[in-house]
Write an enzyme that holds these catalytic residues in place. Structure first.
Site, PDB file in Angstrom:
ATOM      1  N   LYS A 375       0.649  -1.187  -0.094  1.00 54.95           N
ATOM      2  CA  LYS A 375       0.274   0.000  -0.069  1.00 54.95           C
ATOM      3  C   LYS A 375       0.799   1.284   0.029  1.00 54.95           C
ATOM      4  CE  LYS A 375      -4.079   2.025   1.996  1.00 54.95           C
ATOM      5  NZ  LYS A 375      -3.702   3.477   2.218  1.00 54.95           N
ATOM      6  N   ASN A 379       0.687   4.266  -2.720  1.00 59.25           N
ATOM      7  CA  ASN A 379       0.590   5.585  -2.270  1.00 59.25           C
ATOM      8  C   ASN A 379       1.595   6.667  -2.456  1.00 59.25           C
ATOM      9  OD1 ASN A 379      -1.124   4.600   1.041  1.00 59.25           O
ATOM     10  ND2 ASN A 379      -1.989   5.579  -0.668  1.00 59.25           N
ATOM     11  N   ASN A 383      -0.490   8.849  -5.162  1.00 55.52           N
ATOM     12  CA  ASN A 383      -0.864  10.190  -4.512  1.00 55.52           C
ATOM     13  C   ASN A 383      -0.108  11.397  -5.045  1.00 55.52           C
ATOM     14  OD1 ASN A 383      -2.268   8.295  -3.315  1.00 55.52           O
ATOM     15  ND2 ASN A 383      -2.370   9.106  -1.335  1.00 55.52           N
ATOM     16  N   ASN A 393      -7.104   9.043 -10.209  1.00 59.22           N
ATOM     17  CA  ASN A 393      -6.160   8.060 -10.182  1.00 59.22           C
ATOM     18  C   ASN A 393      -6.309   7.076 -11.781  1.00 59.22           C
ATOM     19  OD1 ASN A 393      -5.808   8.305  -7.752  1.00 59.22           O
ATOM     20  ND2 ASN A 393      -6.690   6.292  -6.990  1.00 59.22           N
ATOM     21  N   SER A 486      -6.610  11.254  -1.584  1.00 58.94           N
ATOM     22  CA  SER A 486      -6.540  12.207  -0.465  1.00 58.94           C
ATOM     23  C   SER A 486      -5.668  13.238  -0.640  1.00 58.94           C
ATOM     24  CB  SER A 486      -6.314  11.397   0.814  1.00 58.94           C
ATOM     25  OG  SER A 486      -5.091  10.810   0.896  1.00 58.94           O
ATOM     26  N   GLU A 498      -0.299  14.174   3.534  1.00 52.57           N
ATOM     27  CA  GLU A 498       0.162  13.149   4.302  1.00 52.57           C
ATOM     28  C   GLU A 498       1.592  12.860   3.673  1.00 52.57           C
ATOM     29  OE1 GLU A 498      -3.427  10.363   5.599  1.00 52.57           O
ATOM     30  OE2 GLU A 498      -3.188  10.625   3.414  1.00 52.57           O
TER      31      GLU A 498
END
Length: 543
Positions: A375, A379, A383, A393, A486, A498
């Site tokens: 994952k 990410n 991202n 995406n 996100s 993030e």
């Protein structure tokens, strides 16, 4: 059987869990930052709305709504808590590895207020957790979050100290304590200039729990591969019905801020935190280890084609990486036999009771770590690029020659994604991605200090692993094609992202093992610059 659940962090993933818990007749309470946020939720009907956009068009996907939920601000009493889902974003305002890591990365420096990170958010509710309570961590970059939990709250949570701390007493920087009660400060430590964090009860449930970490708090981490995003006023996929529970319809009303588009159906792999920390510590040097070839520092950019890893596609955004810088010293205690059996049975029952979330218990800590690393890879690849390009995406997948509307592989984009995957393999080793590296070579010599066979990775092994990881990232991007990551949502809204817990953490781990991660470092710096520009624009500073 119905149970009581608290959701800390009403973002898209927290609301998705709230919806499915309500659907199975659990009692759900949302925990929000302050009374203003609680009042906003009540003003919109106290309901969560979900559009299952992943369903085929012929299935007639429509809005579904919960019954009204309870909402409580963190500034008041929130307990007692039996089951807690921590779905706050892993924003990097306090990420310790960023300050340690590398060079300046922001083009524009915009002062921002402290943002609650998961460790601080959990600290705020610790006194309200009942003995034996369960706590689930769902963040992107959860391996970095676990490291931070261990560093900031290890003493309170009963976790082993980090390698850097050894057996020294845990101290928490005062900057992390800008949160509501029930945190309190102890007396200053005049020799170190820091203050010792001390959890105290603040009445009510806090005193019932003894004002400290509850006995044997059961901590779990999850690798989430669902794709979902909060609806905004600019989205019009058929607005949620403000009426009662059950299925809603298109009402033409203004979308509620508590409406979530479930764009990609994935799953959730979940397991206990302590065994994960033990597995990570072993991978970092306490067990059989990797001896890189002489060209370890070279960037991998494989061209061979290989099969995709055996993992289910999808993401809250996207997918794994492993930890090669020690999270812990020594193995964390696996538990006490019968208690472990109870945990396993309890987790299996929970997974079976929430079919809409596609929960599955990870069979063992190594499998959970592999899921989390996969994952992390997705990410780190998807991202930042979607945030910088301002695309879904699926649009990124099209640039890579996959999915609907494929444009043919754009070499410059593909090189970036391949390089991200190659750097992750360099940092964590091909064996950290078992589905992507089935054929690691082994020597017959004893591994130094590991007590087992030493794994020797050659360029071909790493190239094959990186190619398979690239194929996995493509599958994730296609499976969550309708999703907006996100990170894209955050930069669009002018919020911190993030990225420090994703690309930034990978860069720090690369430095710790002496390898380069220039593409991850560049993407990290560009996203930080995009954050700063968005914040400047929101405050009227920029053009």
């Amino acid at each position: 059987m119905s149970a009581s659940w608290h959701i800390l962090g009403p973002g898209s993933l927290g609301l998705l869990w709230a919806f499915h818990l309500c659907k199975e007749a659990h009692k759900v309470t949302l925990l929000v930052r302050n009374e203003a946020a609680a009042e906003a939720f009540r003003r919109h009907g106290s309901r969560v709305h979900i559009l299952e956009a992943w369903r085929p068009r012929g299935d007639g996907a429509h809005w579904l709504s919960t019954e009204p939920l309870q909402v409580l601000p963190l500034t008041g009493p929130v307990g007692p808590i039996h089951n807690l889902v921590v779905a706050t974003k892993a924003t990097g305002a306090c990420a310790p590895w960023v300050a340690r890591a590398a060079r300046p990365h922001s083009i524009i420096e915009i002062p921002q207020p402290p943002t609650p990170v998961p460790a601080a958010a959990l600290a705020a509710v610790l006194p309200h957790l009942l003995p034996g309570a369960r706590c689930f961590l769902l963040q992107n970059g959860v391996l970095a979050v676990a490291e931070e939990m261990q560093h900031k709250l290890g003493a309170q949570l009963g976790l082993p100290p980090t390698a850097a701390e050894g057996q020294h007493k845990l101290r928490m920087p005062p900057a992390l304590l800008g949160l509501p009660q029930p945190l309190a400060m102890g007396a200053p430590n005049r020799s170190s200039g820091t203050e010792e964090a001390r959890l105290v009860g603040s009445g009510g449930a806090g005193e019932q729990c003894g004002g400290s970490a509850p006995a044997r708090l059961r901590l779990y981490v999850a690798s989430v591969t669902h794709g979902c995003y909060r609806l905004t006023s600019q989205d019009q996929p058929g607005e949620p019905d403000g009426g009662g529970g059950g299925s809603g319809g298109s009402s033409g009303a203004t979308p509620s801020p508590y409406s979530v588009v479930h764009a990609g159906l994935g799953g959730v792999s979940v397991g206990r935190l302590e065994p994960l920390l033990a597995a990570t510590a072993a991978a970092a040097g306490g067990g059989p280890h990797r001896r890189p070839a002489a060209d370890t520092a070279a960037a991998v950019n494989p061209t061979a084609t290989a099969a995709a890893p055996n993992a289910a596609p999808g993401t809250d955004d996207t997918a794994p990486a492993a930890d090669t810088s020690p999270i812990a010293t020594g193995a964390a205690a696996a538990g006490d036999g019968a208690d472990d059996d109870d945990d396993d049975a309890s987790l299996a029952a929970l997974c079976a009771s929430l079919p809409g979330l596609a929960l599955r218990p990870a069979p063992h800590a190594a499998a959970l770590r592999a899921d989390l690393l996969a994952k992390l890879a997705a990410n780190c690849a998807i991202n930042p690029l979607t945030a910088l390009l301002g695309c879904t995406n699926g649009a990124l997948a099209a640039l890579l020659g996959c999915g609907s509307g494929a444009l043919g592989e754009q070499p410059h984009v593909a090189r970036l994604v391949r390089a991200v995957c190659g750097e992750l393999v360099q940092v964590f080793g091909a064996e950290a991605f078992p589905a992507a590296a089935p054929a690691a070579e082994q020597t017959g010599e004893e591994g130094g200090g590991g007590g087992g066979l030493e794994v020797v990775e050659g360029e071909a092994v790493r190239a094959e692993a990186a190619q398979r990881l690239f194929d996995w990232v493509l599958r994730v991007a296609v499976a969550t094609g309708a999703n907006r990551s996100s990170m894209l949502q955050d930069v669009t809204a002018g919020r911190p992202t993030e990225v420090d817990y994703l690309s930034g953490w990978v860069v720090a781990k690369a430095a710790a093992v002496g390898v380069a991660a220039p593409v991850n470092e560049t993407l990290h710096g560009l996203v930080k610059a995009r954050e700063a520009l968005a914040a400047a624009h929101a405050s009227g500073v920029g053009g």
